[in-house]
Design an enzyme around this catalytic site. Structure first.
Site, PDB file in Angstrom:
ATOM      1  N   SER A  31       7.536  24.360  21.096  1.00  0.00           N
ATOM      2  CA  SER A  31       6.560  24.969  21.988  1.00  0.00           C
ATOM      3  C   SER A  31       6.070  26.304  21.404  1.00  0.00           C
ATOM      4  CB  SER A  31       7.155  25.109  23.388  1.00  0.00           C
ATOM      5  OG  SER A  31       6.160  25.368  24.341  1.00  0.00           O
ATOM      6  N   GLU A 125       0.928  15.046  25.614  1.00  0.00           N
ATOM      7  CA  GLU A 125       0.988  16.510  25.712  1.00  0.00           C
ATOM      8  C   GLU A 125      -0.368  17.198  25.737  1.00  0.00           C
ATOM      9  OE1 GLU A 125       3.767  18.823  23.569  1.00  0.00           O
ATOM     10  OE2 GLU A 125       4.772  17.051  22.788  1.00  0.00           O
ATOM     11  N   HIS A 155       5.957  17.004  26.539  1.00  0.00           N
ATOM     12  CA  HIS A 155       6.260  18.240  25.830  1.00  0.00           C
ATOM     13  C   HIS A 155       7.769  18.415  25.627  1.00  0.00           C
ATOM     14  CE1 HIS A 155       5.309  22.223  24.371  1.00  0.00           C
ATOM     15  NE2 HIS A 155       6.206  22.748  25.182  1.00  0.00           N
TER      16      HIS A 155
END
Length: 184
Positions: A31, A125, A155
């Site tokens: 991330s 995502e 994600h």
């Protein structure tokens, strides 16, 4: 924003002293940590450090302008992130810097000279386009890139390693990548 890269650089410096050579190291993050992975490698390159053998970017957030189409086209399918949440977090992280600054959004940086890079992203995502555009930009800059788009996944599905076969498979793929001759 700069504190994150400075802290990551300092940690790498310590690890490099322990390992004796960058080819024994890899930098990985998921991330925002995937974006930090790329930003750290750029800072290391620009300061003349010996680079790690590989970069691992799991569902990386590398465009804090949130300009990728998938931010909106995947919003209903995404299980972890929202476009509004990303926009708010981007402003917090960037502080006074512009969101399209290469130091804030490493997608817009010069990626030449970086180590081999693995990027894993789920097809559901909102950050899918961050990954595909990062892979394209890195390849264009001469970086060896392995881009894996996992169908039907969200994600950072890697969090479910031990519970989800796809998470286990993704982790094995990362391990294989860091042990390949091209990444070590």
């Amino acid at each position: 924003m700069r504190a994150a890269v400075d802290d990551a650089r300092a940690a790498y410096e310590w690890l490099l002293a322990q390992a004796g050579e960058g080819q024994r190291l890899a930098i990985a993050g998921d991330s925002a940590g995937g974006g930090l992975t790329v930003a750290t490698a750029i800072a290391l390159r620009d300061r003349g450090y010996e680079l790690p053998a590989a970069l691992i970017c799991i569902s990386p957030w590398v465009d804090l302008t949130c300009s990728g189409d998938s931010v909106t086209t995947r919003a209903r399918r995404e299980r972890m992130l929202s476009p509004a949440g990303l926009a708010a977090d981007a402003r917090l992280y960037a502080g006074a810097e512009q969101l399209d600054s290469p130091t804030v959004s490493p997608l817009f940086a010069d990626l030449s000279g970086l180590p081999p890079m693995m990027i894993q992203v789920g097809d559901d995502e909102v950050l899918l386009d961050d990954s595909t555009r990062l892979a394209d930009a890195a390849r264009h800059a001469g970086v060896t890139v392995s881009l894996q788009i996992w169908p039907g996944l969200w994600h950072v599905w890697h969090l479910y390693a031990g519970l989800l076969p796809e998470a286990d498979a993704a982790m094995r793929a990362i391990a294989d990548f860091v042990h390949e001759p091209s990444a070590s």
